[in-house]
Design an enzyme around this catalytic site. Structure first.
Site: not given
Ligand code: ATR
Length: 274
Positions: A22, A24, A73, A109, A133, A135-137, A219
């Site tokens: 970290s 932080s 988180k 965030d 993407g 995911g959480g971010a 990010i």
């Molecule tokens: P976070 O919470 O940090 O955003 P996460 O929920 O695991 O982490 O999200 C990671 C993102 O990276 C997701 O959008 C993931 O796509 P999927 O929803 O299809 O899993 C994307 N990602 C990770 N590896 C990938 C890859 N090799 N090709 C395309 N997208 C990828």
């Protein structure tokens, strides 16, 4: 200069498992020194199975609060007496404030992302936004952009996840395979995937269809300049690096725990980037 703590020093920290990576403590430590504050900000490695007992105990031990990082988180919701709207919409808590009202969970965030954009002279609502993407971010950043009035499109490898976020944020979905050819329709491109991070595969993203006014935000902050940001810079587009988001998201926590609103500047950037 050696700074000694008094018996009434304010205490905060960051918890994760592991937490050694970290940055932080460096961010908050720089601000504590700069403002000569009687306080400390510590790394707090807490195992997932201990989170729900250790955090309330730290509140009882007089801590003012803490940042929460991976993997806590989502678990952090369970220890909170209240959560703010941003944490609820992001589905994640990244800071806790301990007070006589109990444990309050917040998410900064999205705030950090928008503040970093503005620090680079980028208006979040200048035009349509393409988020890579889902995911959480992406969820936290999407919610913050929605509040700014931005029109958002999600492109994700797994289309169902993009559709779920688009539904929640009145946005649209673009097939992952079309992300490069459709780029000319957007004013801001944001990478929220893990692609391009150290030890991860690269992000394949051709920028040749971009409008010259495109801003490109990542990010990821390790490396500081991702291949995406380098390509944007080389094309004369506006790159927005991820470390700035990390610095800006720390401001509300410092202000809540230590009572001073700190600034993000070049010196802080250099210290944390080192
Ligand atoms: P976070 O919470 O940090 O955003 P996460 O929920 O695991 O982490 O999200 C990671 C993102 O990276 C997701 O959008 C993931 O796509 P999927 O929803 O299809 O899993 C994307 N990602 C990770 N590896 C990938 C890859 N090799 N090709 C395309 N997208 C990828």
């Amino acid at each position: 200069m050696l700074r000694l703590l008094s018996g009434s020093a304010r205490l905060a920290g960051v918890t994760g498992w592991p937490v050694a990576h970290s940055r932080s403590p460096r961010i908050h430590g720089t601000w504590l020194n700069r403002h000569g504050i009687d306080g400390a900000y510590l790394p707090l490695p807490i195992r997932p199975e201990d989170f729900s007992t250790v955090v309330p105990a730290l509140a009882k031990a007089g801590f003012a609060g803490m940042n929460v990082t991976i993997p806590h988180k989502e678990a952090a919701f369970a220890v909170c007496d209240h959560v703010d709207e941003f944490a609820r919409r992001a589905g994640a808590v990244n800071m806790l404030v301990f007070s006589e009202r109990g444990i309050e969970g917040r998410n900064t965030d999205g705030y950090g992302f928008i503040a970093n954009l503005r620090a680079h002279g980028v208006d979040p609502a200048a035009g349509p936004v393409l988020i890579l993407g889902a995911g959480g971010a992406a969820r936290g950043i999407g919610a913050a952009l929605q509040d700014e009035g931005a029109k958002i499109t999600f492109a994700n490898r797994t289309p169902e996840r993009a559709a779920a976020l688009a539904m929640a944020m009145a946005g649209e979905v673009l097939p992952w395979e079309r992300r490069a050819e459709a780029l000319g329709d957007y004013a801001l491109l944001i990478n929220t995937t893990s692609l391009g991070m150290v030890h991860q595969p690269p992000l394949e993203m051709d920028l040749s269809h971009a409008h010259t006014s495109l801003a490109v935000a990542d990010i990821i902050f390790a490396p500081l300049e991702t291949a995406l940001l380098r390509a944007a810079r080389e094309r004369g587009l506006t790159p927005v690096e991820g470390l700035g988001m990390l610095l800006h998201q720390a401001v509300p926590g410092f202000s809540a725990w230590f009572g001073v609103t700190p600034v993000v500047d070049e010196e802080l950037y250099r210290i944390v980037a080192a």
